[in-house]
Design an enzyme around this catalytic site. Structure first.
Site, PDB file in Angstrom:
ATOM      1  N   ARG A 116     -17.972 -30.726   9.034  1.00 17.03           N
ATOM      2  CA  ARG A 116     -19.336 -30.477   8.269  1.00 17.03           C
ATOM      3  C   ARG A 116     -18.270 -32.611   7.756  1.00 17.03           C
ATOM      4  O   ARG A 116     -17.805 -32.813   7.444  1.00 17.03           O
ATOM      5  CB  ARG A 116     -19.233 -29.747   6.927  1.00 17.03           C
ATOM      6  CG  ARG A 116     -20.427 -28.551   7.281  1.00 17.03           C
ATOM      7  CD  ARG A 116     -21.408 -28.716   7.218  1.00 17.03           C
ATOM      8  NE  ARG A 116     -22.313 -29.711   6.548  1.00 17.03           N
ATOM      9  CZ  ARG A 116     -23.045 -29.624   5.658  1.00 17.03           C
ATOM     10  NH1 ARG A 116     -22.624 -28.420   5.003  1.00 17.03           N
ATOM     11  NH2 ARG A 116     -23.397 -30.116   4.900  1.00 17.03           N
ATOM     12  N   ASP A 149     -16.948 -24.355   1.818  1.00 15.46           N
ATOM     13  CA  ASP A 149     -16.895 -25.855   1.358  1.00 15.46           C
ATOM     14  C   ASP A 149     -15.325 -26.034   1.394  1.00 15.46           C
ATOM     15  O   ASP A 149     -15.411 -27.512   1.989  1.00 15.46           O
ATOM     16  CB  ASP A 149     -17.888 -26.400   0.126  1.00 15.46           C
ATOM     17  CG  ASP A 149     -19.247 -25.753   0.693  1.00 15.46           C
ATOM     18  OD1 ASP A 149     -19.563 -26.096   1.594  1.00 15.46           O
ATOM     19  OD2 ASP A 149     -20.559 -25.859  -0.150  1.00 15.46           O
ATOM     20  N   ARG A 368     -33.612 -27.719   5.430  1.00 16.15           N
ATOM     21  CA  ARG A 368     -32.797 -28.763   5.644  1.00 16.15           C
ATOM     22  C   ARG A 368     -33.370 -28.815   7.631  1.00 16.15           C
ATOM     23  O   ARG A 368     -32.372 -28.368   7.841  1.00 16.15           O
ATOM     24  CB  ARG A 368     -31.678 -28.941   5.569  1.00 16.15           C
ATOM     25  CG  ARG A 368     -31.256 -29.284   4.210  1.00 16.15           C
ATOM     26  CD  ARG A 368     -29.643 -28.202   3.742  1.00 16.15           C
ATOM     27  NE  ARG A 368     -29.268 -28.536   2.859  1.00 16.15           N
ATOM     28  CZ  ARG A 368     -28.109 -28.539   1.627  1.00 16.15           C
ATOM     29  NH1 ARG A 368     -27.162 -28.498   2.597  1.00 16.15           N
ATOM     30  NH2 ARG A 368     -27.818 -28.419   0.926  1.00 16.15           N
ATOM     31  N   TYR A 402     -27.238 -33.371   5.561  1.00 16.31           N
ATOM     32  CA  TYR A 402     -27.242 -34.573   4.876  1.00 16.31           C
ATOM     33  C   TYR A 402     -27.581 -35.860   5.495  1.00 16.31           C
ATOM     34  O   TYR A 402     -27.641 -35.726   6.727  1.00 16.31           O
ATOM     35  CB  TYR A 402     -25.655 -34.546   4.352  1.00 16.31           C
ATOM     36  CG  TYR A 402     -24.986 -33.923   3.102  1.00 16.31           C
ATOM     37  CD1 TYR A 402     -25.864 -32.015   2.824  1.00 16.31           C
ATOM     38  CD2 TYR A 402     -24.094 -34.081   2.741  1.00 16.31           C
ATOM     39  CE1 TYR A 402     -25.606 -31.565   1.542  1.00 16.31           C
ATOM     40  CE2 TYR A 402     -23.456 -32.869   1.475  1.00 16.31           C
ATOM     41  CZ  TYR A 402     -24.377 -31.840   1.403  1.00 16.31           C
ATOM     42  OH  TYR A 402     -23.542 -31.157   0.444  1.00 16.31           O
TER      43      TYR A 402
END
Length: 470
Positions: A116, A149, A368, A402
């Site tokens: 990621r 994460d 997203r 992102y």
């Protein structure tokens, strides 16, 4: 014909062929010498002429072959020199594809990392894609649960831009679950944040070795940009956050020289929230467009001077660029305050073009998915809604994620201004799709002097993978 006559005949024919072959070689040599003589090369078949330039950025190599000259431009950079990076950003009309790694498509049958937060940063001689791995490969049992994460298995690694994040070409950079990286002209500097949430540590690496550290000062998930830091004339700048993601946190600007921290400044931003800044050099300063994860659907703007003085506020444009967000028509911009009253958010970017701004955003207002970049007239300084250009990069039928900024230095591009570029992460797997893993690939775009047609450079992997069916 008796046997002796046969032998004499065969011998005579063979001798004749040998003499003929020798004559052919002699003629060939004579012709070659005559041709080279006409070319004015004084009989030298290959001649390399090296011409020195005031700029130590290229060598002109001229190879002469017969009467043809082949000119090659050989990149050269004096590794003992800092990049300038104080030039202005180029004014551009559109963004053209620079690279696409297709990591997830390749990873269905190749040894590709689960990643990621990919981002791109450039040196005077190359651009590299950095990414945070999960210590596992796609289509492998260790990819289970990689939606998380922060873990002790996450590392920052890099490949040449355009390559998939594969095990054979990736270079280890730092142990990290949050990171940034940039090149000062001499060496790469990387910052990797790792450790427990309450006592995380950011380790600064310069030239591949640890040179300094930043310890968590607020005890609440110390984190940094997830995109390129910024080096100007030997000094490198980055932004860090420590504190809650959904209310007031603490923010700091750091300055390092050759991997050693030489300055820091606390950013006072009461009522505002700063995370995951996307920064770039422009006119000798560092301009950052960040994420407000607390309330605003407009993006915070932080402009940093070399002495660490700063200006902080919000992107003025009368169009929101965070996700989730409300309708454009109902949004009123502000240069100083968060607007939109929407929590959560996504990392994004913007580029100043005089008083205009290029701003990237997902096409969907609520998820997203999709990605577009808009040029808003006077959007850097006023609450303007006037779109003068729009370009679609990923259509709204496909996932994005992102996005962030970087620039091509003049030493690399050959221009007299800094080329603005951006990348878009395309997240696949959990939580939106039925897989046991979460990973991403990316598309990278750079500014050009022409308008570029809309298209969708989406991820394109067919899911689920074999591991998801077990």
């Amino acid at each position: 014909m008796n046997p002796n006559q046969k032998i004499i005949t065969i011998g005579s024919i063979s001798l004749g062929l040998v003499v003929f072959n020798v004559l052919l070689h002699v003629v060939s040599i004579i012709v070659t010498v005559l041709v080279l003589g006409r070319g004015g090369n004084n009989g030298i078949c290959n001649e390399t002429v090296v011409r020195e330039y005031n700029e130590t950025v290229r060598i002109e190599k001229i190879t002469q072959w017969h009467n043809t000259s082949v000119v090659e431009y050989v990149p050269y950079w004096n590794e003992g020199t800092f990049m300038n990076n104080s030039e202005a950003i180029c004014d551009v009309k559109g963004f053209a594809p620079f690279s696409k790694d297709n990591g997830i498509r390749i990873g269905s049958r190749g040894h590709v990392f689960v990643i990621r937060e990919p981002f791109v940063s450039c040196s005077p001689t190359e651009c590299r894609t950095f990414f945070l791995t999960q210590g596992s490969l796609l289509n492998d049992r260790h990819s289970n649960g990689t939606v998380k994460d922060r873990s002790p298995f996450r590392t920052l690694m890099s490949v040449e831009v355009g390559q998939s994040p594969n095990v054979y070409q990736a270079r280890f950079e730092a142990v990290a679950w949050s990171a940034t990286a940039c090149h000062d002209g001499k060496k790469w500097m990387t910052i990797g944040v790792t450790g427990p949430d309450s006592k995380a540590v950011a380790v600064v690496h310069y030239g591949g070795v640890p040179t300094d550290v930043v310890n968590s000062w607020a005890g609440d998930i110390l984190r940094t940009q997830e995109s390129s830091c910024t080096c100007i004339q030997g000094n490198c700048y980055w932004v860090m956050t420590d504190g809650p993601a959904n209310r007031q946190a603490q923010y700091r600007i750091y300055k390092a020289n050759q991997g050693k921290i030489v300055g820091q400044t606390d950013v006072s931003f009461n009522g505002g929230h700063i995370e995951e800044c996307s920064c770039y050099p422009n006119d000798g300063k560092v301009e950052c467009v960040c994420r407000d994860n607390w309330t605003g659907t407009n993006r915070p703007v932080l402009v940093i001077s070399p002495d660490l003085s700063y200006r902080v506020g919000y992107l003025c444009a009368g169009l929101p660029s965070d996700t989730p967000r409300g309708e454009d028509a109902q949004f009123t911009g502000s240069c100083t305050s968060p607007m939109g009253n929407q929590g959560y958010g996504v990392k994004g970017f913007g580029f100043r073009q005089g008083t205009d701004v290029w701003m990237g955003r997902t096409i969907s207002r609520t998820s997203r998915s999709g990605f577009e970049i808009l040029r808003v007239k006077n959007g850097w300084t006023q609450t303007s809604k006037e779109q003068v250009r729009k370009q679609v990069v990923v259509d709204n039928l496909n996932w994005s994620g992102y996005s962030g900024s970087f620039t091509l230095p003049v030493e690399l591009s050959g221009k007299d201004c800094l080329v603005p570029c951006f990348w878009v992460e395309m997240i696949r797997g959990k939580p939106e799709e039925k897989t046991i893993w979460t990973s991403s690939s990316s598309i990278v775009m750079c500014g050009v002097d022409y308008e570029v047609a809309d298209w969708s450079w989406h991820d394109g992997a067919i899911l689920p993978f074999d591991i998801d069916k077990m």
